[in-house]
Motif scaffolding. Structure first.
Motif, PDB file in Angstrom:
ATOM      1  N   THR A  31       0.844  -1.203   0.000  1.00  0.00           N
ATOM      2  CA  THR A  31       0.000   0.000   0.000  1.00  0.00           C
ATOM      3  C   THR A  31       0.875   1.248   0.000  1.00  0.00           C
ATOM      4  O   THR A  31       0.533   2.250  -0.623  1.00  0.00           O
ATOM      5  N   GLY A  87      -5.663   0.165  -4.397  1.00  0.00           N
ATOM      6  CA  GLY A  87      -6.328   1.374  -4.878  1.00  0.00           C
ATOM      7  C   GLY A  87      -6.423   2.475  -3.841  1.00  0.00           C
ATOM      8  O   GLY A  87      -6.166   3.645  -4.138  1.00  0.00           O
ATOM      9  N   THR A  88      -6.787   2.106  -2.607  1.00  0.00           N
ATOM     10  CA  THR A  88      -7.075   3.121  -1.602  1.00  0.00           C
ATOM     11  C   THR A  88      -5.901   4.065  -1.335  1.00  0.00           C
ATOM     12  O   THR A  88      -6.118   5.270  -1.182  1.00  0.00           O
ATOM     13  N   ILE A 114      -6.090   6.978  -3.781  1.00  0.00           N
ATOM     14  CA  ILE A 114      -7.055   8.047  -3.498  1.00  0.00           C
ATOM     15  C   ILE A 114      -6.565   8.857  -2.298  1.00  0.00           C
ATOM     16  O   ILE A 114      -6.779  10.070  -2.227  1.00  0.00           O
ATOM     17  N   TYR A 119      -8.435   4.955  -8.516  1.00  0.00           N
ATOM     18  CA  TYR A 119      -9.067   4.308  -7.362  1.00  0.00           C
ATOM     19  C   TYR A 119     -10.559   4.118  -7.593  1.00  0.00           C
ATOM     20  O   TYR A 119     -11.109   3.058  -7.324  1.00  0.00           O
ATOM     21  N   SER A 120     -11.227   5.163  -8.045  1.00  0.00           N
ATOM     22  CA  SER A 120     -12.676   5.160  -7.933  1.00  0.00           C
ATOM     23  C   SER A 120     -13.352   4.237  -8.930  1.00  0.00           C
ATOM     24  O   SER A 120     -14.475   3.824  -8.702  1.00  0.00           O
TER      25      SER A 120
END
Lengths: 249, 556
Positions: free
Chosen positions: A42, B212-213, B216, B252-253
């Motif tokens: 992440t 993804g997070t 964003i 991301y979205s």
């Protein structure tokens, strides 16, 4: 993670650091390690957004980036790179010492890592301070608004600061500097968090919590520390060295 | 099958400890799931109220309920709350939290404390966002497009952005926890190909969450820097690029849509297989199509930029990739249908929701192809067609699956049965209400009604007719959602006590008491069967042998 106590579920001779929901120490260590790896993924994606912005704007404004980049002190950056690489080495040695159960060595290497990490932050602070004095802080809300061409014309900033080639706007130099500050700032923030965790690990090592059977926290923190180093290994050439050959324009 | 008797009162996760502190400091994944359930229901209620206000405004062509500026804030807040605080966390954070450890035979998630932390992060993000709404609201649309959001909007972009930024960490931590748990904590014998499809879909969802997070997060952070200090990240006047924001945002979205719908697909796979009493058709295809959707989901963001300065060649590639997402989605729909074929189906409430899901998801998916095609998208972009499409996918998909899953696992969660007749009735009302709300919007969009407008021409009588139908549908949908709220709350006290396995199913979560004890299982279970094993005992596999002869599935 370390304070969890074994419940009656486990065998009476289970390690005191084994948490109630794990079957054995091996499973617990595996979960922790994988968790850190996933977290680092992440982190890569987080920094990825900034690397994308860097790539895009470097591609759009190569000359401005070269000029701005040449204004960074590559010597300080280079020293910092060295400091970080050595701290990665001492961290690896700390992990190794814990694995073979040498508490004294573990503590020495952890302290060395911490000192090197703080040294990095100190040098970084010196660099940032220089940028502040050179009026290289981007942003229109910053007092003096150094990158506003209108202000610059009035001689508010040092005219010899940049030798801007034809067609290069001071705005695009500003572009480099926001990327520089956000990326190195995010990196420094990770170093500060790392130093905080390192102190906790150090206290745990001091109290003799670790043994050849239980050393997961040191190992897992080591992964984090190496990751933060690796980010810098990418930042240093991208920000300090690319376009260095254009010096003297 | 074992004998099933109603358990005498005993210690379970609900009564193991008492008091508000035992809930707020719990590390039990089941309790955290329930904490999430309460919070998410609250946000869903607020988001729904905004939706009703929007529908009421559009009853008439004039803007007689609100001003345009208020309307901008209403749809923005509807979008933000529904997307970030309901649809994205709904199934993973409630059902996923509750069930992932149980379904793989673990005592808890790998990091119980991080799990609790993720709930607090979610609440903090939610409170900050709610504060922004109360303080004045946001009018940028939930997409926060620059340079409007950074330079021109006077509303609470920063506070809302902060709320979303914080909330993102809750999503990351949940995904991280699931991945580690599924990798390291499966019970003995629970091989990857024996995992329930719910687990596979949550695994794929978690991959999107962790990949993804963070993107964003950095996007919102850059937005905040830009808005605070005007440093020229997205402002073209300062050399920045507003389209960069759209790229980062949709990276991301768009996958976030799959964060919403993939867990729903996992729930539906469970429901279809279990209420058909049949092994799911093509288990591995359904499992891997989840991963395929997760991968493809990251390659299609550019279809949001067809009309935003993207080159036509990039558009063609993104169009092609967007079509390609239909493949794994269709695999799932076909496999569910094949599972239903010649099955002994019981039409209980969860199954009704699952069947409704298939219908709505198919409509939503097919209309997605209109938007994935470059040429038709130019006509349909930013119209009500888009609104209808993504509501069919995101809301029709996620909401129906969430309700279906909630009913299916309600006996396990609460230890009580809900009234079946009311359940079926409400499922029907929800389905009818949903279709009446959103199918007129396809026509509206095709006729040219743009999104984000609070008025439309008076002379377009047919537009008003369609809007009235849509508002009527929304009212029916609202009633359909209130009914379960009432009878589920009622069942907590008056519902019949649930057996350990009220549906008589093989899944691991049904092999422990309802509600389960704190550590899920008295003894760690040993898995000896494939998932959805409904075959007669004499044909069951020998322990340790992975492949076995199966009759041709259509006659199985």
């Amino acid at each position: 993670m370390a304070e969890g106590l074994a419940t009656t579920e486990h065998e009476p001779h289970a390690h005191p650091a084994l948490q109630h929901h794990f079957e054995n120490m091996e499973q617990q260590r595996e979960a922790g390690t994988l968790g850190m790896w996933v977290f680092l993924v992440t982190e890569i994606m987080f920094f990825g957004g900034m690397f994308l912005a860097y790539t895009l704007y470097r591609y759009k404004y190569p000359d401005a980036f070269a000029v701005a980049s040449n204004h960074l002190d590559w010597k300080l950056g280079g020293v910092n790179t060295l400091v970080l690489i050595v701290s990665s080495f001492t961290m690896a040695m700390a992990v190794f010492s814990t694995q073979i159960g040498k508490r004294r060595n573990t503590i020495i290497f952890l302290v060395l890592t911490l000192v090197l990490g703080l040294a990095f932050l100190g040098i970084k602070a010196v660099e940032w301070n220089t940028k502040y004095h050179d009026h290289l802080i981007p942003g229109q809300l910053i007092p003096g608004n150094p990158f506003n061409p209108a202000v610059a014309q009035h001689g508010d900033t040092d005219p010899h600061k940049f030798h801007l080639p034809e067609g290069v706007s001071v705005r695009h130099v500003e572009m480099f500097y926001w990327i520089y500050f956000i990326m190195t700032g995010m990196h420094a923030l990770h170093m500060i968090i790392g130093a905080g965790i390192l102190i906790v690990i150090l206290i745990m090592a001091w109290r003799g919590k670790f043994s050849p059977e239980y050393h997961a926290p040191v190992e897992i923190f080591g992964l984090y520390w190496h990751f933060v180093d690796i980010i810098w290994i990418f930042l240093f050439p991208l920000l300090y060295l690319l376009g260095r050959h254009l010096e003297g324009h | 099958m074992e004998e099933f008797t109603i358990q005498p009162p005993r210690t379970n996760y609900l009564n193991a400890e008492y008091g508000i502190k035992s809930w707020l400091l719990t590390k039990d994944h089941k309790r955290i799931g329930i904490l999430y359930m309460g919070a998410i229901s609250f946000f869903f209620l607020i988001g729904s109220l905004y939706a009703m206000a929007i529908r009421l405004e559009l009853l008439t062509p004039q803007g007689d309920l609100t001003q345009s500026s208020t309307y901008n804030k209403m749809f923005t807040q509807h979008g933000i709350i529904m997307v970030f605080f309901f649809l994205i966390p709904s199934i993973p954070a409630t059902l996923g939290n509750f069930l992932v450890p149980m379904m793989i035979g673990a005592k808890d998630l790998a990091f119980p404390r991080i799990n609790l932390l993720s709930w607090y992060i979610y609440m903090l993000g939610g409170i900050i966002t709610i504060y922004a709404l109360l303080a004045g609201g946001v009018d940028t649309g939930w997409t926060f497009y620059t340079p409007y959001s950074t330079t021109f909007s006077n509303s609470y972009v920063l506070a809302t952005g902060l709320g979303i930024f914080i909330n993102g960490f809750s999503s990351i931590l949940t995904g991280l926890n699931f991945i580690v748990t599924i990798h390291t904590m499966r019970a003995p014998g629970m091989t990857w190909y024996r995992l329930p499809l719910f687990i596979w879909s949550h695994y794929a969802t978690s991959l999107i969450m962790i990949l993804g997070t963070p993107v964003i997060a950095i996007t919102v952070l850059l937005l905040a820097f830009e808005r605070l200090a005007k440093i020229g990240i997205f402002d073209p006047a300062l050399g920045g690029d507003p389209v960069l924001f759209q790229h980062l945002f949709w990276f991301y979205s768009h996958p976030a849509v799959y964060i919403m719908v993939l867990p729903g697909m996992g729930v539906v796979s469970e429901l279809i297989a279990n209420f058909s009493r049949k092994n799911i058709f093509g288990y591995k295809f359904v499992a891997f199509s989840s991963l395929a959707i997760a991968v493809f989901g990251f390659l299609v963001w550019g279809h949001h930029l067809f009309v935003a300065s993207q080159s036509v060649y990039a558009g063609m590639i993104f169009s092609f990739l967007s079509f390609a997402v239909a493949i794994p989605s269709a695999i799932k729909v076909f496999n569910w249908t094949a599972t239903l074929y010649k099955a002994s189906i019981s039409y209980d409430t969860p199954m009704l929701y699952a069947l409704g899901f298939i219908g709505l998801f198919t409509i939503g998916g097919m209309t997605g192809l209109f938007l994935a095609a470059l040429a038709t998208d130019v006509h349909l972009s930013d119209t009500y067609f888009v609104i209808a499409h993504f509501h069919y996918i995101m809301v029709g998909g996620t909401l129906l699956a969430y309700l279906g899953g909630l009913h299916y696992w309600w006996p396990k969660v609460s230890g009580r049965m809900y009234p079946e007749g009311w359940g079926r009735f409400s499922a029907l009302v929800v389905f009818i209400g949903f279709n009446l709300t959103f199918s007129p919007q396809f026509v509206l969009g095709y006729m040219g009604m743009p999104r984000r407008y609070h008025t439309y021409p008076v002379e377009e009588v047919s537009w008003q007719v369609l809007h009235v139908l849509s508002t009527a549908g929304a009212s029916i949908l609202g009633i359909g959602l209130l009914i379960p709220l009432i009878y589920l709350a009622w069942s907590l006290r008056y519902g019949r006590l649930a057996e350990a396995n009220p549906w008589q199913l093989p899944g691991l979560e049904w092999q422990t008491a309802s509600p389960p004890p704190t550590e899920n299982f008295i003894e760690t279970p040993i898995v000896r069967e494939e998932a959805y094993e409904f075959a007669p005992p004499e044909t069951k596999e020998v322990v340790g042998k992975f492949e076995r002869e199966k009759p041709f599935p259509f006659y199985g």
